[in-house]
Write a protein that holds these residues in place. Structure first.
Motif, PDB file in Angstrom:
ATOM      1  N   LYS A   1      -3.138   3.832  -2.672  1.00 44.83           N
ATOM      2  CA  LYS A   1      -3.308   2.760  -3.668  1.00 44.83           C
ATOM      3  C   LYS A   1      -2.778   1.423  -3.145  1.00 44.83           C
ATOM      4  O   LYS A   1      -1.798   1.376  -2.420  1.00 44.83           O
ATOM      5  CB  LYS A   1      -2.536   3.191  -4.922  1.00 44.83           C
ATOM      6  CG  LYS A   1      -2.336   2.135  -5.965  1.00 44.83           C
ATOM      7  CD  LYS A   1      -1.779   2.741  -7.253  1.00 44.83           C
ATOM      8  CE  LYS A   1      -0.288   3.043  -7.203  1.00 44.83           C
ATOM      9  NZ  LYS A   1       0.301   3.178  -8.563  1.00 44.83           N
ATOM     10  N   VAL A   2      -3.442   0.338  -3.505  1.00 40.92           N
ATOM     11  CA  VAL A   2      -3.010  -0.995  -3.088  1.00 40.92           C
ATOM     12  C   VAL A   2      -2.697  -1.835  -4.318  1.00 40.92           C
ATOM     13  O   VAL A   2      -3.521  -1.950  -5.216  1.00 40.92           O
ATOM     14  CB  VAL A   2      -4.106  -1.703  -2.264  1.00 40.92           C
ATOM     15  CG1 VAL A   2      -3.706  -3.138  -1.946  1.00 40.92           C
ATOM     16  CG2 VAL A   2      -4.377  -0.942  -0.972  1.00 40.92           C
TER      17      VAL A   2
ATOM     18  N   ARG B   1       0.835  -1.194   0.000  1.00 43.80           N
ATOM     19  CA  ARG B   1       0.000   0.000   0.000  1.00 43.80           C
ATOM     20  C   ARG B   1       0.869   1.243   0.000  1.00 43.80           C
ATOM     21  O   ARG B   1       1.831   1.342   0.760  1.00 43.80           O
ATOM     22  CB  ARG B   1      -0.902   0.014   1.237  1.00 43.80           C
ATOM     23  CG  ARG B   1      -1.946   1.129   1.222  1.00 43.80           C
ATOM     24  CD  ARG B   1      -3.044   0.854   2.228  1.00 43.80           C
ATOM     25  NE  ARG B   1      -2.518   0.856   3.569  1.00 43.80           N
ATOM     26  CZ  ARG B   1      -2.571   1.910   4.371  1.00 43.80           C
ATOM     27  NH1 ARG B   1      -3.143   3.022   3.970  1.00 43.80           N
ATOM     28  NH2 ARG B   1      -2.069   1.848   5.580  1.00 43.80           N
ATOM     29  N   CYS B   2       0.503   2.184  -0.843  1.00 41.53           N
ATOM     30  CA  CYS B   2       1.256   3.434  -0.918  1.00 41.53           C
ATOM     31  C   CYS B   2       0.800   4.341   0.221  1.00 41.53           C
ATOM     32  O   CYS B   2      -0.379   4.685   0.327  1.00 41.53           O
ATOM     33  CB  CYS B   2       1.035   4.127  -2.254  1.00 41.53           C
ATOM     34  SG  CYS B   2       1.859   5.728  -2.351  1.00 41.53           S
TER      35      CYS B   2
ATOM     36  N   SER C   1       4.244  -1.563   3.320  1.00 43.42           N
ATOM     37  CA  SER C   1       3.972  -0.139   3.148  1.00 43.42           C
ATOM     38  C   SER C   1       5.124   0.450   2.372  1.00 43.42           C
ATOM     39  O   SER C   1       6.281   0.054   2.566  1.00 43.42           O
ATOM     40  CB  SER C   1       3.899   0.572   4.492  1.00 43.42           C
ATOM     41  OG  SER C   1       2.910   0.011   5.288  1.00 43.42           O
ATOM     42  N   GLY C   2       4.832   1.381   1.518  1.00 39.86           N
ATOM     43  CA  GLY C   2       5.881   2.005   0.744  1.00 39.86           C
ATOM     44  C   GLY C   2       5.356   3.188  -0.020  1.00 39.86           C
ATOM     45  O   GLY C   2       4.227   3.615   0.190  1.00 39.86           O
ATOM     46  N   VAL C   3       6.198   3.702  -0.888  1.00 39.89           N
ATOM     47  CA  VAL C   3       5.799   4.834  -1.717  1.00 39.89           C
ATOM     48  C   VAL C   3       5.834   4.378  -3.173  1.00 39.89           C
ATOM     49  O   VAL C   3       6.847   3.860  -3.639  1.00 39.89           O
ATOM     50  CB  VAL C   3       6.753   6.030  -1.517  1.00 39.89           C
ATOM     51  CG1 VAL C   3       6.305   7.213  -2.356  1.00 39.89           C
ATOM     52  CG2 VAL C   3       6.808   6.422  -0.049  1.00 39.89           C
ATOM     53  N   CYS C   4       4.725   4.534  -3.860  1.00 40.51           N
ATOM     54  CA  CYS C   4       4.624   4.035  -5.232  1.00 40.51           C
ATOM     55  C   CYS C   4       5.382   4.919  -6.204  1.00 40.51           C
ATOM     56  O   CYS C   4       5.803   6.025  -5.860  1.00 40.51           O
ATOM     57  CB  CYS C   4       3.163   3.916  -5.660  1.00 40.51           C
ATOM     58  SG  CYS C   4       2.370   5.477  -6.082  1.00 40.51           S
TER      59      CYS C   4
END
Lengths: 141, 141
Positions: B93-94, B87-88, B125-128
């Motif tokens: 967004k997933v 998930r961003c 968890s992260g940044v897209c």
DNA sequence: TTATGTGCAAAACATTTGCAGGAGT
DNA sequence: ACTCCTGCAAATGTTTTGCACATAA
């Protein structure tokens, strides 16, 4: 006063202190409303909004953990080191599970996506001791 | 009609068919409201309640997956085989993440708790890509 | 025909927020 | 004093539900 170190500009109020103390006093992972009930025993006039605001702030500053586990409500945890959780599908209770954190899967994930990986969380589903024994109570707990 | 096999007593209605088709047509993991918007383009008079009721029923019968990931809304997925998600933290967004499912950690978990383990899910968890590039947009997406 | 499903609207929850007064520093 | 914080209540957002009518089997 002064017992816990807060981020700059964040004042140490009685409400904050009590919220943190109450959260730290349990190993369950209470919802905001459950924290509200606990705190209200000591501060009967506290507002639910104050509890929400402060749990949110403390989570942002890393003082506590906000758990986005299954179910309809968020849960909170005063233990901030990374650990995994297990949720009972029958009664909804959430417990810690003592399992070594698999830090290496962050690296595996990094090479499988274009996201910049920040962290991960593992949530197990299962049936807890109370719900599993005694002829499958539908959801007494 | 007749295209998908439903559990006994569950009727194949136009609404159900369209909900399932629309959900299967995307790789995102839409919320109930997003499914409602997609379905409404084909069935303008459908009610939001119908969408919720049917997504819930389909999830219970294993036809689709209900994702209890972070964020405020549940998300749905027509791909029912076990896989992990990311998930961003910026835009919410997933996405799926292509990582081998670690079935063995269920066994590790079993010996670390008195719960009867049913399954597990991993959420990163992260940044897209979109949010990570272009000078950190606070949340344009 | 008849049990199951639908649309609609209201209700039920969980969480957030505006604001006037209160309290930490 | 000057911000930041709190209590209260209203607002918001998500999901569930009751009910009269519609429809698949």
């Amino acid at each position: 006063m002064e017992m816990i170190d807060l981020p700059p500009k964040m004042r140490l109020t009685t409400q904050r202190q009590v919220i943190l103390e109450e959260l730290a006093s349990v190993t369950s992972h209470p919802t905001a409303n459950e924290v509200y009930d606990m705190v209200r025993r000591r501060l009967p006039r506290i507002g639910l909004g104050t509890v929400y605001r402060n749990l949110e702030l403390m989570a942002e500053s890393g003082l506590i953990l906000k758990l986005e586990v299954g179910g309809t409500q968020k849960r909170f945890d005063a233990t901030t080191d990374l650990h995994y959780h297990i949720r009972c599908t029958a009664c909804g209770k959430v417990d810690d599970i003592k399992l070594p954190v698999q830090q290496e899967i962050n690296k595996m994930a990094a090479s499988a996506t274009d996201y910049q990986i920040l962290s991960h969380h593992v949530e197990f589903s299962g049936v807890c001791g109370s719900c599993g024994s005694a002829a499958e109570p539908s959801s007494i707990n």
